[in-house]
Design a protein around this motif. Structure first.
Motif, PDB file in Angstrom:
ATOM      1  N   ASP A 118      10.195  -0.890   5.611  1.00  0.00           N
ATOM      2  CA  ASP A 118      11.105  -1.475   4.620  1.00  0.00           C
ATOM      3  C   ASP A 118      12.062  -0.446   4.038  1.00  0.00           C
ATOM      4  OD1 ASP A 118       9.374   0.013   3.038  1.00  0.00           O
ATOM      5  OD2 ASP A 118       9.148  -1.552   1.514  1.00  0.00           O
ATOM      6  N   GLY A 119      11.994   0.802   4.517  1.00  0.00           N
ATOM      7  CA  GLY A 119      12.867   1.853   4.028  1.00  0.00           C
ATOM      8  C   GLY A 119      12.284   2.651   2.872  1.00  0.00           C
ATOM      9  N   SER A 120      11.146   2.225   2.334  1.00  0.00           N
ATOM     10  CA  SER A 120      10.512   2.982   1.267  1.00  0.00           C
ATOM     11  C   SER A 120       9.935   4.270   1.840  1.00  0.00           C
ATOM     12  CB  SER A 120       9.423   2.157   0.580  1.00  0.00           C
ATOM     13  OG  SER A 120       8.364   1.862   1.478  1.00  0.00           O
ATOM     14  N   ALA A 121       9.713   5.250   0.965  1.00  0.00           N
ATOM     15  CA  ALA A 121       9.236   6.556   1.430  1.00  0.00           C
ATOM     16  C   ALA A 121       8.192   7.121   0.480  1.00  0.00           C
ATOM     17  CB  ALA A 121      10.415   7.516   1.542  1.00  0.00           C
ATOM     18  N   LEU A 122       7.326   7.937   1.049  1.00  0.00           N
ATOM     19  CA  LEU A 122       6.359   8.719   0.288  1.00  0.00           C
ATOM     20  C   LEU A 122       6.468  10.161   0.757  1.00  0.00           C
ATOM     21  CD1 LEU A 122       3.156   6.455   0.457  1.00  0.00           C
ATOM     22  CD2 LEU A 122       4.616   6.855  -1.541  1.00  0.00           C
ATOM     23  N   THR A 123       6.442  11.093  -0.184  1.00  0.00           N
ATOM     24  CA  THR A 123       6.511  12.510   0.150  1.00  0.00           C
ATOM     25  C   THR A 123       5.175  13.157  -0.146  1.00  0.00           C
ATOM     26  OG1 THR A 123       8.861  12.519  -0.357  1.00  0.00           O
ATOM     27  CG2 THR A 123       7.760  14.654  -0.270  1.00  0.00           C
ATOM     28  N   ASN A 124       4.641  13.835   0.861  1.00  0.00           N
ATOM     29  CA  ASN A 124       3.346  14.505   0.796  1.00  0.00           C
ATOM     30  C   ASN A 124       2.254  13.595   0.217  1.00  0.00           C
ATOM     31  OD1 ASN A 124       1.556  16.571   1.248  1.00  0.00           O
ATOM     32  ND2 ASN A 124       2.107  17.698  -0.593  1.00  0.00           N
ATOM     33  N   PRO A 125       2.123  12.392   0.783  1.00  0.00           N
ATOM     34  CA  PRO A 125       1.127  11.460   0.264  1.00  0.00           C
ATOM     35  C   PRO A 125      -0.264  11.752   0.804  1.00  0.00           C
ATOM     36  CG  PRO A 125       2.190  10.488   2.143  1.00  0.00           C
ATOM     37  CD  PRO A 125       2.867  11.823   1.896  1.00  0.00           C
ATOM     38  N   SER A 126      -1.244  11.139   0.180  1.00  0.00           N
ATOM     39  CA  SER A 126      -2.600  11.165   0.725  1.00  0.00           C
ATOM     40  C   SER A 126      -2.712  10.060   1.770  1.00  0.00           C
ATOM     41  CB  SER A 126      -3.626  10.931  -0.388  1.00  0.00           C
ATOM     42  OG  SER A 126      -3.543   9.595  -0.845  1.00  0.00           O
ATOM     43  N   VAL A 127      -3.723  10.135   2.601  1.00  0.00           N
ATOM     44  CA  VAL A 127      -3.951   9.098   3.592  1.00  0.00           C
ATOM     45  C   VAL A 127      -4.241   7.761   2.898  1.00  0.00           C
ATOM     46  CG1 VAL A 127      -6.405   9.567   3.933  1.00  0.00           C
ATOM     47  CG2 VAL A 127      -5.070   8.583   5.799  1.00  0.00           C
ATOM     48  N   VAL A 128      -4.874   7.810   1.737  1.00  0.00           N
ATOM     49  CA  VAL A 128      -5.155   6.588   0.976  1.00  0.00           C
ATOM     50  C   VAL A 128      -3.853   5.933   0.529  1.00  0.00           C
ATOM     51  CG1 VAL A 128      -6.199   5.688  -1.148  1.00  0.00           C
ATOM     52  CG2 VAL A 128      -7.432   7.353   0.240  1.00  0.00           C
ATOM     53  N   GLN A 129      -2.905   6.722   0.055  1.00  0.00           N
ATOM     54  CA  GLN A 129      -1.611   6.177  -0.361  1.00  0.00           C
ATOM     55  C   GLN A 129      -0.873   5.539   0.816  1.00  0.00           C
ATOM     56  OE1 GLN A 129      -0.351   9.987  -2.067  1.00  0.00           O
ATOM     57  NE2 GLN A 129       0.140   8.873  -3.966  1.00  0.00           N
ATOM     58  N   VAL A 130      -0.936   6.180   1.961  1.00  0.00           N
ATOM     59  CA  VAL A 130      -0.276   5.647   3.155  1.00  0.00           C
ATOM     60  C   VAL A 130      -0.905   4.316   3.549  1.00  0.00           C
ATOM     61  CG1 VAL A 130       0.209   6.027   5.600  1.00  0.00           C
ATOM     62  CG2 VAL A 130       0.389   7.933   3.977  1.00  0.00           C
ATOM     63  N   SER A 131      -2.220   4.273   3.589  1.00  0.00           N
ATOM     64  CA  SER A 131      -2.936   3.054   3.957  1.00  0.00           C
ATOM     65  C   SER A 131      -2.613   1.913   2.995  1.00  0.00           C
ATOM     66  CB  SER A 131      -4.431   3.325   4.005  1.00  0.00           C
ATOM     67  OG  SER A 131      -5.116   2.184   4.455  1.00  0.00           O
ATOM     68  N   ARG A 132      -2.614   2.205   1.709  1.00  0.00           N
ATOM     69  CA  ARG A 132      -2.286   1.183   0.706  1.00  0.00           C
ATOM     70  C   ARG A 132      -0.890   0.629   0.909  1.00  0.00           C
ATOM     71  NH1 ARG A 132      -4.556   4.283  -4.525  1.00  0.00           N
ATOM     72  NH2 ARG A 132      -6.755   3.825  -4.208  1.00  0.00           N
ATOM     73  N   ARG A 133       0.074   1.539   1.157  1.00  0.00           N
ATOM     74  CA  ARG A 133       1.450   1.081   1.352  1.00  0.00           C
ATOM     75  C   ARG A 133       1.567   0.214   2.601  1.00  0.00           C
ATOM     76  NH1 ARG A 133       5.092  -1.343  -0.428  1.00  0.00           N
ATOM     77  NH2 ARG A 133       7.173  -0.951   0.346  1.00  0.00           N
ATOM     78  N   LEU A 134       0.890   0.588   3.672  1.00  0.00           N
ATOM     79  CA  LEU A 134       0.915  -0.235   4.886  1.00  0.00           C
ATOM     80  C   LEU A 134       0.288  -1.599   4.631  1.00  0.00           C
ATOM     81  CD1 LEU A 134       0.048   2.468   7.540  1.00  0.00           C
ATOM     82  CD2 LEU A 134       2.221   1.260   7.317  1.00  0.00           C
ATOM     83  N   ASP A 135      -0.794  -1.642   3.873  1.00  0.00           N
ATOM     84  CA  ASP A 135      -1.429  -2.918   3.537  1.00  0.00           C
ATOM     85  C   ASP A 135      -0.500  -3.780   2.699  1.00  0.00           C
ATOM     86  OD1 ASP A 135      -3.709  -2.205   4.921  1.00  0.00           O
ATOM     87  OD2 ASP A 135      -4.842  -1.608   3.120  1.00  0.00           O
ATOM     88  N   GLU A 136       0.226  -3.165   1.748  1.00  0.00           N
ATOM     89  CA  GLU A 136       1.191  -3.909   0.931  1.00  0.00           C
ATOM     90  C   GLU A 136       2.277  -4.520   1.806  1.00  0.00           C
ATOM     91  OE1 GLU A 136       2.665  -0.995  -1.804  1.00  0.00           O
ATOM     92  OE2 GLU A 136       0.830  -0.989  -2.999  1.00  0.00           O
ATOM     93  N   LEU A 137       2.755  -3.752   2.760  1.00  0.00           N
ATOM     94  CA  LEU A 137       3.813  -4.255   3.645  1.00  0.00           C
ATOM     95  C   LEU A 137       3.320  -5.365   4.553  1.00  0.00           C
ATOM     96  CD1 LEU A 137       5.503  -0.881   4.599  1.00  0.00           C
ATOM     97  CD2 LEU A 137       6.468  -2.683   3.157  1.00  0.00           C
ATOM     98  N   ALA A 138       2.041  -5.319   4.901  1.00  0.00           N
ATOM     99  CA  ALA A 138       1.477  -6.337   5.798  1.00  0.00           C
ATOM    100  C   ALA A 138       1.196  -7.655   5.071  1.00  0.00           C
ATOM    101  CB  ALA A 138       0.180  -5.823   6.428  1.00  0.00           C
ATOM    102  N   ALA A 139       1.087  -7.597   3.754  1.00  0.00           N
ATOM    103  CA  ALA A 139       0.739  -8.794   2.968  1.00  0.00           C
ATOM    104  C   ALA A 139       1.889  -9.768   2.866  1.00  0.00           C
ATOM    105  CB  ALA A 139       0.284  -8.389   1.570  1.00  0.00           C
TER     106      ALA A 139
END
Length: 88
Positions: free
Chosen positions: A67-88
């Motif tokens: 969706d064009g959103s970005a995270l800088t130096n995230p944790s794997v948990v943050q990445v997983s959460r964002r992917l789950d949000e996008l999948a919902a």
């Protein structure tokens, strides 16, 4: 969502010397999260993308989602959460 679906949704911008990038790549792989890696040292346009989302800085790892959103130096948990949000 399958591994390949998630990989299509996630681009990780890195450099060859970045220890944080190495650590996050390893964690994402262990978590089964696929991604496309782009080294900003080899792709000037990629460096521009990283600068745009980081106030002019070439800070890596920077992850950009479908969706064009970005995270800088995230944790794997943050990445997983964002992917789950996008999948919902």
């Amino acid at each position: 969502m399958t591994f390949s679906d998630r990989a299509a949704e996630l681009t990780m911008y890195t450099t060859s010397w970045c220890g944080y990038c190495v650590r996050l790549k390893s964690q994402l792989k262990r978590a089964g999260i696929g991604f496309r890696e782009v080294n900003i040292e080899h792709e000037p346009r990629a460096a521009e993308i990283v600068e745009r989302v980081n106030d002019g800085n070439q800070t890596v790892p920077t992850l950009v989602f479908s969706d064009g959103s970005a995270l800088t130096n995230p944790s794997v948990v943050q990445v997983s959460r964002r992917l789950d949000e996008l999948a919902a």
